[in-house]
Design a protein around this motif. Structure first.
Motif, PDB file in Angstrom:
ATOM      1  N   GLN A 137     -11.446   2.575  71.734  1.00  0.00           N
ATOM      2  CA  GLN A 137     -12.239   1.352  71.737  1.00  0.00           C
ATOM      3  C   GLN A 137     -13.707   1.645  72.074  1.00  0.00           C
ATOM      4  O   GLN A 137     -14.622   1.002  71.548  1.00  0.00           O
ATOM      5  N   TRP A 138     -13.906   2.606  72.966  1.00  0.00           N
ATOM      6  CA  TRP A 138     -15.269   3.012  73.333  1.00  0.00           C
ATOM      7  C   TRP A 138     -16.012   3.504  72.089  1.00  0.00           C
ATOM      8  O   TRP A 138     -17.163   3.120  71.856  1.00  0.00           O
ATOM      9  N   GLN A 139     -15.366   4.365  71.303  1.00  0.00           N
ATOM     10  CA  GLN A 139     -16.000   4.905  70.102  1.00  0.00           C
ATOM     11  C   GLN A 139     -16.301   3.808  69.090  1.00  0.00           C
ATOM     12  O   GLN A 139     -17.348   3.821  68.433  1.00  0.00           O
ATOM     13  N   GLN A 140     -15.382   2.854  68.962  1.00  0.00           N
ATOM     14  CA  GLN A 140     -15.617   1.760  68.026  1.00  0.00           C
ATOM     15  C   GLN A 140     -16.801   0.911  68.464  1.00  0.00           C
ATOM     16  O   GLN A 140     -17.648   0.533  67.642  1.00  0.00           O
ATOM     17  N   GLU A 187      -1.824  -1.664  90.542  1.00  0.00           N
ATOM     18  CA  GLU A 187      -3.082  -1.850  89.833  1.00  0.00           C
ATOM     19  C   GLU A 187      -2.838  -1.982  88.325  1.00  0.00           C
ATOM     20  O   GLU A 187      -2.012  -1.273  87.755  1.00  0.00           O
ATOM     21  N   PHE A 188      -3.580  -2.913  87.722  1.00  0.00           N
ATOM     22  CA  PHE A 188      -3.501  -3.147  86.286  1.00  0.00           C
ATOM     23  C   PHE A 188      -4.915  -3.128  85.714  1.00  0.00           C
ATOM     24  O   PHE A 188      -5.898  -3.222  86.453  1.00  0.00           O
ATOM     25  N   THR A 189      -4.999  -3.002  84.400  1.00  0.00           N
ATOM     26  CA  THR A 189      -6.304  -3.033  83.733  1.00  0.00           C
ATOM     27  C   THR A 189      -6.221  -3.911  82.491  1.00  0.00           C
ATOM     28  O   THR A 189      -5.160  -4.041  81.878  1.00  0.00           O
ATOM     29  N   VAL A 190      -7.365  -4.475  82.137  1.00  0.00           N
ATOM     30  CA  VAL A 190      -7.489  -5.174  80.855  1.00  0.00           C
ATOM     31  C   VAL A 190      -8.778  -4.708  80.196  1.00  0.00           C
ATOM     32  O   VAL A 190      -9.845  -4.729  80.826  1.00  0.00           O
ATOM     33  N   ILE A 191      -8.660  -4.251  78.948  1.00  0.00           N
ATOM     34  CA  ILE A 191      -9.834  -3.903  78.145  1.00  0.00           C
ATOM     35  C   ILE A 191     -10.131  -5.084  77.241  1.00  0.00           C
ATOM     36  O   ILE A 191      -9.255  -5.534  76.487  1.00  0.00           O
ATOM     37  N   TRP A 192     -11.359  -5.577  77.327  1.00  0.00           N
ATOM     38  CA  TRP A 192     -11.816  -6.629  76.409  1.00  0.00           C
ATOM     39  C   TRP A 192     -12.962  -6.068  75.577  1.00  0.00           C
ATOM     40  O   TRP A 192     -14.125  -6.079  76.008  1.00  0.00           O
ATOM     41  N   SER A 193     -12.649  -5.538  74.409  1.00  0.00           N
ATOM     42  CA  SER A 193     -13.682  -4.972  73.539  1.00  0.00           C
ATOM     43  C   SER A 193     -14.452  -6.090  72.848  1.00  0.00           C
ATOM     44  O   SER A 193     -13.924  -7.183  72.632  1.00  0.00           O
ATOM     45  N   TYR A 194     -15.709  -5.795  72.492  1.00  0.00           N
ATOM     46  CA  TYR A 194     -16.607  -6.752  71.823  1.00  0.00           C
ATOM     47  C   TYR A 194     -16.752  -8.026  72.662  1.00  0.00           C
ATOM     48  O   TYR A 194     -16.901  -9.130  72.126  1.00  0.00           O
ATOM     49  N   ILE A 227     -18.307  -3.662  75.716  1.00  0.00           N
ATOM     50  CA  ILE A 227     -16.912  -3.556  76.102  1.00  0.00           C
ATOM     51  C   ILE A 227     -16.819  -3.900  77.583  1.00  0.00           C
ATOM     52  O   ILE A 227     -17.634  -3.444  78.391  1.00  0.00           O
ATOM     53  N   SER A 228     -15.879  -4.748  77.937  1.00  0.00           N
ATOM     54  CA  SER A 228     -15.681  -5.138  79.332  1.00  0.00           C
ATOM     55  C   SER A 228     -14.333  -4.614  79.817  1.00  0.00           C
ATOM     56  O   SER A 228     -13.348  -4.638  79.077  1.00  0.00           O
ATOM     57  N   LEU A 229     -14.331  -4.153  81.050  1.00  0.00           N
ATOM     58  CA  LEU A 229     -13.111  -3.617  81.644  1.00  0.00           C
ATOM     59  C   LEU A 229     -12.860  -4.286  82.986  1.00  0.00           C
ATOM     60  O   LEU A 229     -13.747  -4.335  83.836  1.00  0.00           O
ATOM     61  N   ALA A 230     -11.644  -4.796  83.159  1.00  0.00           N
ATOM     62  CA  ALA A 230     -11.229  -5.374  84.439  1.00  0.00           C
ATOM     63  C   ALA A 230     -10.163  -4.472  85.055  1.00  0.00           C
ATOM     64  O   ALA A 230      -9.199  -4.102  84.389  1.00  0.00           O
ATOM     65  N   VAL A 231     -10.374  -4.103  86.314  1.00  0.00           N
ATOM     66  CA  VAL A 231      -9.349  -3.396  87.081  1.00  0.00           C
ATOM     67  C   VAL A 231      -8.829  -4.372  88.126  1.00  0.00           C
ATOM     68  O   VAL A 231      -9.603  -4.914  88.927  1.00  0.00           O
TER      69      VAL A 231
END
Length: 322
Positions: free
Chosen positions: A160-163, A222-229, A171-175
């Motif tokens: 996702q980072w490369q895209q 611990e969990f993560t959510v990637i929110w691209s764009y 890109i937003s990341l929640a930990v």
């Protein structure tokens, strides 16, 4: 053996592999029953008389239509014909409207009466491929919550980072950390703790439904959510809604100093990828924000935007310290 040609034909027609023989020009000189049957079953547009078909032309037509495997197949067959390779193998998908299928194409040469020929066989490996994909899926899933695990998270975040780097999108990341989860485990037992993790994992799926959204179990509680764009403003709204949804689960945690039910803390960061940053920088920033959320009372979101100028300053500071 009498009528050996007919005997050999019967042998080849009994084989499940789709087999054709071509000459150095690519003209089909022989097909077995499986090859013909596959063409009939899949509404193949090739004429019934396969002896009038040039297989290299078929590959070239597929290549012109943008078929990557048509390009590879044509190049591979030509490499064997030109004696640049002793043989050629290619695994490729051949999905129909009703099912997923994979085949292995093999090209092998032989000579007869000073003329060179090439056997092209297509072996159906769908069963093996589906088994491999099932194992791969299990390897990328957390066994308890059935969402992505840390390994899959690292791989997907890199993709996702490369895209986002290519598209110049944020890109937003929640930990996410479950507040005082140890107290819940100690008070109600590990089975209740596991049930809690499963419930949170199921909840996270509702917050990762769009293209570029991914939720994962990062480890422990611990969990993560990637929110691209996704900008920080959008991600903050989602994060706050997530915290409220976790509270609304009303999972008992009576010994927690925050509330008698489960709560969570979130470190949230937005970055627009550039050549000075890496995915690990995104993770490190989110981890730092999570620490601040926990230190300032928990049950909240602490967020930050890393701008391009911030990333330059951080890089220069890192170099000066080294």
């Amino acid at each position: 053996m009498e009528d050996s040609d007919n005997f050999l034909r019967l042998i080849l027609d009994s084989i499940a592999e789709n087999i054709a023989v071509i000459d150095v020009c690519g003209d089909i000189r022989f097909i077995n029953r499986s090859w013909a049957q596959f063409g009939d079953d899949n509404a193949c547009s090739i004429a019934q008389d396969w002896s009038k078909v040039n297989y290299l032309s078929v590959c070239d037509s597929a290549a012109l239509a943008g078929d990557e495997f048509g390009i590879q197949a044509g190049a591979g067959i030509k490499s064997v014909i030109d004696q640049k390779e002793a043989y050629f193998n290619l695994e490729y998908p051949c999905h129909s409207a009703d099912e997923q299928r994979w085949f292995i194409m093999r090209v092998s040469p032989f000579a007869l009466k000073n003329e060179r020929f090439f056997v092209i066989s297509h072996l159906d490996v769908t069963e093996r491929k589906l088994a491999e994909k099932a194992v791969e899926k299990l390897a990328r899933r957390d066994g308890l919550t059935n969402i992505y695990n840390r390994r899959a998270f690292d791989e997907i975040l890199s993709e996702q980072w490369q895209q986002c780097l290519t598209l110049k999108q944020p890109i937003s990341l929640a930990v996410i950390d479950l507040d005082h989860f140890k107290l819940l485990n100690d008070n109600y037992g590990h089975q209740s703790g596991d049930d809690c993790l499963v419930a949170v994992g199921a909840l996270l799926k509702n917050f990762a439904r769009r293209t570029g959204d991914v939720c994962a179990r990062y480890g422990g509680e611990e969990f993560t959510v990637i929110w691209s764009y996704t900008t920080l403003l959008e991600a903050e709204l989602l994060s706050k809604a997530l915290l409220e949804e976790i509270r609304q689960l009303k999972i008992p945690n009576e010994r927690s100093p925050i509330a008698p039910y489960l709560t969570a803390s979130i470190g949230l960061v937005e970055m627009t990828p550039n050549r000075l940053l890496e995915p690990r920088d995104l993770i490190a920033q989110a981890d730092d924000l999570l620490y601040k959320a926990k230190e300032s009372g928990r049950n909240k979101v602490v967020s930050f935007i890393v701008s391009p100028s911030d990333s330059v300053s951080a890089l220069l500071e890192s170099k000066s310290q080294n």
